[in-house]
Each structure stands twice: as C-alpha cells, then as structure tokens.
Design a protein around this motif. Structure first.
Motif, PDB file in Angstrom:
ATOM      1  N   ALA A 180       0.821  -1.266   0.384  1.00  0.00           N
ATOM      2  CA  ALA A 180      -0.258  -0.170   0.293  1.00  0.00           C
ATOM      3  C   ALA A 180       0.535   0.807   0.251  1.00  0.00           C
ATOM      4  N   GLN A 181       2.070   1.283   0.780  1.00  0.00           N
ATOM      5  CA  GLN A 181       3.177   2.330   0.793  1.00  0.00           C
ATOM      6  C   GLN A 181       3.245   2.724  -0.684  1.00  0.00           C
ATOM      7  N   ALA A 182       3.800   1.849  -1.198  1.00  0.00           N
ATOM      8  CA  ALA A 182       4.403   1.622  -2.175  1.00  0.00           C
ATOM      9  C   ALA A 182       3.083   2.343  -3.989  1.00  0.00           C
ATOM     10  N   LEU A 183       1.446   2.098  -3.049  1.00  0.00           N
ATOM     11  CA  LEU A 183       0.785   2.500  -4.179  1.00  0.00           C
ATOM     12  C   LEU A 183       0.366   4.232  -4.006  1.00  0.00           C
ATOM     13  N   MET A 184       0.711   4.071  -2.441  1.00  0.00           N
ATOM     14  CA  MET A 184      -0.375   5.392  -1.907  1.00  0.00           C
ATOM     15  C   MET A 184       0.322   6.266  -3.084  1.00  0.00           C
ATOM     16  N   GLY A 185      -0.786   7.217  -3.260  1.00  0.00           N
ATOM     17  CA  GLY A 185      -0.767   8.201  -4.357  1.00  0.00           C
ATOM     18  C   GLY A 185      -0.312   8.215  -5.846  1.00  0.00           C
ATOM     19  N   LYS A 186       0.235   6.983  -5.927  1.00  0.00           N
ATOM     20  CA  LYS A 186       0.579   6.789  -7.321  1.00  0.00           C
ATOM     21  C   LYS A 186      -0.911   6.989  -8.675  1.00  0.00           C
ATOM     22  N   ALA A 187      -0.831   6.953  -9.933  1.00  0.00           N
ATOM     23  CA  ALA A 187      -2.068   7.230 -10.847  1.00  0.00           C
ATOM     24  C   ALA A 187      -2.311   6.096 -11.851  1.00  0.00           C
ATOM     25  N   VAL A 188      -3.333   5.592 -12.702  1.00  0.00           N
ATOM     26  CA  VAL A 188      -2.770   5.774 -13.438  1.00  0.00           C
ATOM     27  C   VAL A 188      -1.644   5.085 -14.563  1.00  0.00           C
ATOM     28  N   SER A 189      -1.320   3.938 -14.918  1.00  0.00           N
ATOM     29  CA  SER A 189      -0.257   4.073 -15.535  1.00  0.00           C
ATOM     30  C   SER A 189       1.288   4.672 -15.265  1.00  0.00           C
ATOM     31  N   GLU A 190       1.193   4.690 -13.618  1.00  0.00           N
ATOM     32  CA  GLU A 190       2.327   5.245 -13.524  1.00  0.00           C
ATOM     33  C   GLU A 190       3.387   3.591 -12.598  1.00  0.00           C
ATOM     34  N   ASN A 191       4.088   3.352 -12.487  1.00  0.00           N
ATOM     35  CA  ASN A 191       4.703   2.217 -12.166  1.00  0.00           C
ATOM     36  C   ASN A 191       5.162   2.130 -10.440  1.00  0.00           C
ATOM     37  N   PHE A 192       4.951   0.710 -10.269  1.00  0.00           N
ATOM     38  CA  PHE A 192       5.595   0.972  -8.647  1.00  0.00           C
ATOM     39  C   PHE A 192       6.372  -0.559  -8.522  1.00  0.00           C
ATOM     40  N   SER A 193       7.300  -0.001  -7.241  1.00  0.00           N
ATOM     41  CA  SER A 193       8.015  -1.120  -7.495  1.00  0.00           C
ATOM     42  C   SER A 193       7.753  -2.067  -6.127  1.00  0.00           C
ATOM     43  N   PHE A 194       7.565  -3.057  -6.048  1.00  0.00           N
ATOM     44  CA  PHE A 194       7.341  -4.765  -4.790  1.00  0.00           C
ATOM     45  C   PHE A 194       8.111  -4.925  -4.999  1.00  0.00           C
ATOM     46  N   ASN A 195       8.767  -5.399  -3.834  1.00  0.00           N
ATOM     47  CA  ASN A 195       9.519  -7.353  -3.383  1.00  0.00           C
ATOM     48  C   ASN A 195      10.762  -7.097  -5.104  1.00  0.00           C
ATOM     49  N   GLY A 196      11.513  -5.579  -5.376  1.00  0.00           N
ATOM     50  CA  GLY A 196      12.367  -5.545  -6.187  1.00  0.00           C
ATOM     51  C   GLY A 196      11.497  -5.796  -7.946  1.00  0.00           C
ATOM     52  N   LYS A 197      10.327  -5.756  -8.119  1.00  0.00           N
ATOM     53  CA  LYS A 197       9.734  -6.250  -9.235  1.00  0.00           C
ATOM     54  C   LYS A 197       9.396  -4.221  -9.398  1.00  0.00           C
ATOM     55  N   GLU A 198       9.287  -4.676 -10.867  1.00  0.00           N
ATOM     56  CA  GLU A 198       8.629  -3.348 -11.585  1.00  0.00           C
ATOM     57  C   GLU A 198       7.342  -3.576 -11.513  1.00  0.00           C
ATOM     58  N   ASN A 199       5.975  -2.774 -11.012  1.00  0.00           N
ATOM     59  CA  ASN A 199       4.707  -3.322 -11.568  1.00  0.00           C
ATOM     60  C   ASN A 199       3.499  -1.572 -12.215  1.00  0.00           C
ATOM     61  N   LYS A 200       2.593  -2.093 -12.615  1.00  0.00           N
ATOM     62  CA  LYS A 200       1.932  -0.901 -13.442  1.00  0.00           C
ATOM     63  C   LYS A 200       0.518  -0.686 -12.549  1.00  0.00           C
ATOM     64  N   ILE A 201       0.526   0.657 -12.278  1.00  0.00           N
ATOM     65  CA  ILE A 201      -1.055   0.941 -11.946  1.00  0.00           C
ATOM     66  C   ILE A 201      -1.754   0.546 -13.426  1.00  0.00           C
ATOM     67  N   LEU A 202      -2.828   0.251 -13.312  1.00  0.00           N
ATOM     68  CA  LEU A 202      -4.106  -0.614 -14.585  1.00  0.00           C
ATOM     69  C   LEU A 202      -5.052   0.468 -14.367  1.00  0.00           C
ATOM     70  N   ASP A 203      -5.700   0.552 -13.563  1.00  0.00           N
ATOM     71  CA  ASP A 203      -6.944   1.054 -12.746  1.00  0.00           C
ATOM     72  C   ASP A 203      -7.144   1.426 -11.077  1.00  0.00           C
ATOM     73  N   ILE A 204      -7.806   2.381 -11.636  1.00  0.00           N
ATOM     74  CA  ILE A 204      -8.394   2.514  -9.730  1.00  0.00           C
ATOM     75  C   ILE A 204      -9.889   2.851  -9.700  1.00  0.00           C
ATOM     76  N   PHE A 205      -9.528   2.840  -8.920  1.00  0.00           N
ATOM     77  CA  PHE A 205     -11.301   2.758  -8.798  1.00  0.00           C
ATOM     78  C   PHE A 205     -12.149   3.566  -7.540  1.00  0.00           C
TER      79      PHE A 205
END
Length: 147
Positions: free
Chosen positions: A122-147
């Motif tokens: 959650a800390q890695a995701l907070m404040g991020k928007a759709v299409s932004e990347n975040f890193s968790f457990n050493g892996k890059e992931n992308k936010i696809l949708d927020i609702f």
C-alpha cells in the motif's frame, strides 16, 4: 464491485468481532462458575489464567473495532485519480483494496487483496495514478486502473 469489497471487509470484521464477543461471554461465565476450592492456589491460578485470556481478547476486540472505523472512513472517501484509503487498484501484479487487512476477496471473476494502508505494498501504491509504475519486492509493476 467496490461495494462488494466493502461488504466482504465488513463481514470479515463482524465475524471476528462476534467470535471474540462469544469467547468473552464464555470466559466470563467460566469465571463466575469458578468456585473457591480447598486448594486456594489452584483457584487463584485458574482465575488468573481466565483473566489473562479476557484481557487478550479485549485488546483484540478493540483492534477490530478500530478497523471498523477505518473501513467506514475508507467507505466515505470520495473516488480519486490517485491511490488512497478506500481505493480499489488493479495492477500488473495483483488487485488491491486499500482499507483494512482482511486478506483475499473474490469479487466475481476477479481476486482482490484487502490490505491496510500501512502495509508495504500500500505504501508503494499511495499517491500513484493510472499508468504509473511502482516497485514492490524488487519488481516493477504498473497501475492499470483505480476506482
């Protein structure tokens, strides 16, 4: 779908609270039924064990009641374009519901993980928007949708 997530979290909390309250009632009944025997130390030890368990359950009950308040705050939050308390987030790795730590929730065909806002993901995701990347457990992931 978001309402299903809230309902699942609410049901999770109610089930836990009911179980704790039932255990507390059983312990209080056991405490009342405990009669002083000729072996005084045994009586005191038994009562102390019951009181210790009552105290532990009381603390757990308070924690779950705090989680209820957190869930209600998440429920009344307005939808946002960035991840915040109450957001349901689909990512390239998994789907998350930021409210309370209630574990896995199946909503139709999709699986969400109900997590608290203080959790690492959650800390890695907070404040991020759709299409932004975040890193968790050493892996890059992308936010696809927020609702």
């Amino acid at each position: 779908m978001k309402e299903q997530l809230f309902t699942a979290c609410k049901d999770y909390l109610e089930e836990r609270i009911n179980r704790i309250q039932s255990s507390l009632e059983d312990l209080n009944e056991a405490l009342q039924n405990e009669t002083k025997s000729s072996a005084g130390d045994k009586y005191e030890t038994s009562r102390e064990m019951i009181n210790t368990e009552v105290n532990k359950l009381s603390v757990q009950l308070q924690q779950f009641k705090k989680l209820q308040a957190t869930l209600e705050m998440a429920r009344i939050r307005k939808d946002s374009t960035t991840v915040q308390l109450g957001s349901a987030v689909k990512t390239s790795a998994a789907n998350y519901f930021l409210a309370i730590p209630a574990g896995e929730i199946n909503s139709g065909k999709e699986k969400f993980y109900a997590i608290g806002v203080n959790s690492p993901v959650a800390q890695a995701l907070m404040g991020k928007a759709v299409s932004e990347n975040f890193s968790f457990n050493g892996k890059e992931n992308k936010i696809l949708d927020i609702f």
